[in-house]
Scaffold this motif. Structure first.
Motif, mmCIF file in Angstrom:
data_model
loop_
_atom_site.group_PDB
_atom_site.id
_atom_site.type_symbol
_atom_site.label_atom_id
_atom_site.label_comp_id
_atom_site.label_asym_id
_atom_site.label_seq_id
_atom_site.Cartn_x
_atom_site.Cartn_y
_atom_site.Cartn_z
ATOM 1 N N ALA A 93 0.838 -1.390 0.031
ATOM 2 C CA ALA A 93 0.067 -0.093 -0.039
ATOM 3 C C ALA A 93 0.960 1.262 0.081
ATOM 4 O O ALA A 93 0.611 2.226 -0.634
ATOM 5 N N PHE A 94 1.865 1.209 0.574
ATOM 6 C CA PHE A 94 2.840 2.559 0.812
ATOM 7 C C PHE A 94 3.620 2.702 -0.385
ATOM 8 O O PHE A 94 3.773 3.619 -0.750
ATOM 9 N N GLU A 95 3.955 1.433 -1.013
ATOM 10 C CA GLU A 95 4.650 1.481 -2.477
ATOM 11 C C GLU A 95 3.784 2.420 -3.324
ATOM 12 O O GLU A 95 4.051 3.335 -4.157
ATOM 13 N N ALA A 96 2.518 2.022 -3.565
ATOM 14 C CA ALA A 96 1.314 2.704 -4.142
ATOM 15 C C ALA A 96 1.378 4.169 -4.048
ATOM 16 O O ALA A 96 0.989 5.068 -4.714
ATOM 17 N N LEU A 97 0.960 4.193 -2.711
ATOM 18 C CA LEU A 97 0.735 5.597 -2.100
ATOM 19 C C LEU A 97 2.090 6.718 -2.645
ATOM 20 O O LEU A 97 1.824 7.711 -3.237
ATOM 21 N N PHE A 98 3.201 6.249 -2.279
ATOM 22 C CA PHE A 98 4.505 7.179 -2.637
ATOM 23 C C PHE A 98 4.501 7.190 -4.097
ATOM 24 O O PHE A 98 5.008 8.159 -4.517
ATOM 25 N N ASP A 99 4.369 6.015 -4.906
ATOM 26 C CA ASP A 99 4.316 6.180 -6.463
ATOM 27 C C ASP A 99 3.377 7.237 -6.883
ATOM 28 O O ASP A 99 3.584 8.273 -7.660
ATOM 29 N N ALA A 100 2.037 7.326 -6.290
ATOM 30 C CA ALA A 100 1.302 8.304 -6.800
ATOM 31 C C ALA A 100 1.594 9.584 -6.213
ATOM 32 O O ALA A 100 1.400 10.570 -7.126
ATOM 33 N N GLN A 101 2.102 9.725 -5.030
ATOM 34 C CA GLN A 101 2.627 11.227 -4.580
ATOM 35 C C GLN A 101 3.601 11.496 -5.823
ATOM 36 O O GLN A 101 3.675 12.874 -6.058
ATOM 37 N N TYR A 102 4.795 10.912 -6.069
ATOM 38 C CA TYR A 102 5.891 11.202 -6.690
ATOM 39 C C TYR A 102 5.458 11.481 -8.138
ATOM 40 O O TYR A 102 5.781 12.508 -8.707
ATOM 41 N N HIS A 103 4.618 10.384 -8.908
ATOM 42 C CA HIS A 103 4.429 10.450 -10.201
ATOM 43 C C HIS A 103 3.552 11.780 -10.375
ATOM 44 O O HIS A 103 3.563 12.390 -11.669
ATOM 45 N N ASN A 104 2.775 12.292 -9.564
ATOM 46 C CA ASN A 104 1.635 13.225 -9.655
ATOM 47 C C ASN A 104 2.120 14.687 -9.259
ATOM 48 O O ASN A 104 1.459 15.581 -9.042
ATOM 49 N N GLN A 105 3.465 14.553 -8.561
ATOM 50 C CA GLN A 105 4.025 15.687 -8.003
ATOM 51 C C GLN A 105 3.182 16.467 -6.888
ATOM 52 O O GLN A 105 3.025 17.753 -6.843
ATOM 53 N N LEU A 106 2.667 15.539 -6.061
ATOM 54 C CA LEU A 106 1.591 15.920 -4.995
ATOM 55 C C LEU A 106 2.507 16.182 -3.629
ATOM 56 O O LEU A 106 3.332 15.279 -3.168
ATOM 57 N N LYS A 107 2.094 17.384 -3.082
ATOM 58 C CA LYS A 107 2.807 17.759 -1.862
ATOM 59 C C LYS A 107 2.040 16.912 -0.649
ATOM 60 O O LYS A 107 0.860 16.933 -0.543
ATOM 61 N N LEU A 108 3.126 16.514 0.397
ATOM 62 C CA LEU A 108 2.388 15.755 1.384
ATOM 63 C C LEU A 108 3.097 16.511 2.943
ATOM 64 O O LEU A 108 4.095 17.300 2.823
#
Length: 200
Positions: A81-96
């Motif tokens: 789940a974390f791999e998918a989350l951080f891939d989404a964050q990175y590939h979409n340049q989303l700030k956390l």
């Protein structure tokens, strides 16, 4: 207005979401797998998202607006789940903004006494997955805190005992309500950045 994202409709995730709603601290979102659901009262008070938590696309909408995240995910495959989350964050340049992760005592070989992991049949693999999930959080390079409670119960909240990383942790139990109070405080007020804390 802050945005909070709770990962997982687990009992602990629901407690944290409910406390954030009651304290009117901002927008509260809950992202859970499609097989679980929220109680009607909580579902009406939060923005709910659901889907396959191992798929990157599941996270994109929920990660908008730089949310403060609490992962209440339990059991096996949290690392996926974390791999998918951080891939989404990175590939979409989303700030956390910040990440508070529920893990478990025992990942650092720090528990004195017998630790039980209800529902887990392969403890060695489970702990390895938890370690890898924590590594993903650490490598994401934004403020985080990892909470490592001993065995969770449904008892009422007590004053938590917080033990820093590297120190021995006595086996035993801690209530979900106690851990929820610790998590909500960290989500709202920050602190304990880049630390892993046992909760007893």
């Amino acid at each position: 207005m802050k945005t909070y994202l709770i990962l997982g409709a687990t009992p602990l995730g629901q407690l944290v979401a409910q406390q954030l709603v009651e304290q009117q601290v901002g927008t509260v979102r809950v992202l859970h797998d499609a097989a679980t659901s929220l109680p009607a009262k909580l579902a009406g008070a939060v923005t709910a998202f659901s889907g396959d938590l191992t798929k990157e696309t599941t996270y994109v909408d929920a990660l908008q607006d730089a949310p403060i995240i609490f992962s209440a995910l339990e059991g096996m495959d949290v690392d996926l789940a974390f791999e998918a989350l951080f891939d989404a964050q990175y590939h979409n340049q989303l700030k956390l903004t910040r990440f508070v992760m529920l893990s478990t005592a025992g990942v650092d070989h720090e528990v004195t006494g017998e630790m039980s992991y209800p529902g887990i049949t392969d403890v060695k693999e489970y702990l390895n997955q938890q370690r890898y999930a924590a590594k993903l959080v650490d490598e994401a390079e934004f403020p985080y805190t990892i909470l490592r409670p001993v065995t969770l119960t449904t008892d009422i909240a007590q004053t938590p005992q917080i033990i820093k990383e590297g120190e021995p942790v006595p086996s035993g139990t801690v209530s979900q309500a106690t851990v929820a109070k610790v998590a909500v405080d960290l989500l709202k007020n920050g602190g304990a950045d880049y630390q892993s804390l046992a909760v007893c």
